[in-house]
Design an enzyme around this catalytic site. Structure first.
Site, PDB file in Angstrom:
ATOM      1  N   HIS A  44      -3.786  -4.731  -0.407  1.00  0.00           N
ATOM      2  CA  HIS A  44      -3.408  -5.311   0.886  1.00  0.00           C
ATOM      3  C   HIS A  44      -3.490  -6.835   0.821  1.00  0.00           C
ATOM      4  O   HIS A  44      -4.578  -7.396   0.962  1.00  0.00           O
ATOM      5  CB  HIS A  44      -4.354  -4.820   1.990  1.00  0.00           C
ATOM      6  CG  HIS A  44      -4.140  -3.412   2.408  1.00  0.00           C
ATOM      7  ND1 HIS A  44      -3.182  -3.043   3.331  1.00  0.00           N
ATOM      8  CD2 HIS A  44      -4.741  -2.259   2.025  1.00  0.00           C
ATOM      9  CE1 HIS A  44      -3.211  -1.732   3.502  1.00  0.00           C
ATOM     10  NE2 HIS A  44      -4.144  -1.228   2.719  1.00  0.00           N
ATOM     11  N   GLU A  97      -2.637  -8.873   3.055  1.00  0.00           N
ATOM     12  CA  GLU A  97      -3.057  -9.387   4.369  1.00  0.00           C
ATOM     13  C   GLU A  97      -4.561  -9.281   4.576  1.00  0.00           C
ATOM     14  O   GLU A  97      -5.102  -9.856   5.520  1.00  0.00           O
ATOM     15  CB  GLU A  97      -2.282  -8.680   5.495  1.00  0.00           C
ATOM     16  CG  GLU A  97      -2.736  -7.284   5.857  1.00  0.00           C
ATOM     17  CD  GLU A  97      -2.295  -6.194   4.895  1.00  0.00           C
ATOM     18  OE1 GLU A  97      -2.539  -5.017   5.216  1.00  0.00           O
ATOM     19  OE2 GLU A  97      -1.720  -6.490   3.823  1.00  0.00           O
ATOM     20  N   CYS A 131       0.837  -1.203   0.000  1.00  0.00           N
ATOM     21  CA  CYS A 131       0.000   0.000   0.000  1.00  0.00           C
ATOM     22  C   CYS A 131       0.872   1.253   0.000  1.00  0.00           C
ATOM     23  O   CYS A 131       1.635   1.470  -0.929  1.00  0.00           O
ATOM     24  CB  CYS A 131      -1.019  -0.034   1.130  1.00  0.00           C
ATOM     25  SG  CYS A 131      -2.369   1.158   0.860  1.00  0.00           S
TER      26      CYS A 131
END
Length: 210
Positions: free
Chosen positions: A191, A193, A82
């Site tokens: 992202h 994650e 990001c």
């Protein structure tokens, strides 16, 4: 051998979820701002959320910009996520304020030219041939949340060095860089994650490459 990954703690990014995601990918992970620990790790993860200028300020406060340069000079892998990707470019422009980035790649991070900003939610990406990062997940969707991005890829290698692999995405008719694979330096605008199974696979691909 279990790969050792340092997650750079410079006051930005959802650090805990990044640490957990990389651990699940099979690495031994340490969340730290210590220069030498980060330099010695097999891989360095640079997270980042929020404003470009604030991230650069936090990064410089712990000499993170120098750390990134030192690691890359030694060919040691880094993954930016990001705003952790955005700060790798030459500069960021937010609300008319220009901030110098780490300048590992030329280019400017600017506001997306789409009818609805921020770009928030799941999106597909255009993966180039030969990608290691997206191996087996080329058709998957990833989770984005950002108002700014790199809308022009400016690095020209003229075949002197291997050209980076650039992955693109589109939002509201505006194209922007979604990921870059450039030797030891890898980065994603989305992202991983927060991207479920696809993100987990991407982390596994990166950890396996260490």
């Amino acid at each position: 051998m279990t790969a050792k990954v340092a997650v750079l703690d410079y006051g930005s990014g959802n650090l805990r979820s990044a640490v957990r995601a990389v651990e699940r990918a099979g690495a031994e992970v340490e969340l730290t701002s210590d220069f030498d620990t980060c330099l010695a790790a097999d891989g360095l993860l640079v997270p980042g959320v929020g404003a470009f200028a604030a991230c650069m300020e936090g990064l410089r406060a712990i000499k993170g910009d120098r750390l990134i340069g030192r690691r890359l000079a030694g060919g040691r892998p880094i993954l930016g996520i990001c705003v952790g990707m955005q700060i790798l470019f030459g500069r960021g422009v937010e609300h008319g304020v220009e901030t110098d980035g780490c300048d590992e790649w030329p280019g400017v991070v600017e506001r997306l030219q789409a009818p609805v900003v921020p770009h928030m939610g799941w999106n597909t990406v255009e993966v180039p041939e030969g990608s290691t990062l997206f191996a087996g997940i080329e058709e998957e969707r990833f989770y984005f949340v950002h108002s700014y991005g790199v809308r022009d890829w400016e690095l020209v290698t003229n075949n002197r060095t291997r050209a980076p692999l650039v992955t693109w995405a589109e939002h509201g008719g505006d194209r922007f860089v979604a990921a870059v694979e450039n030797g030891p330096l890898t980065a994603t605008q989305f992202h991983p994650e927060k991207s479920g199974d696809a993100g987990a696979a991407l982390f596994r691909n990166w950890v396996a490459s260490l």
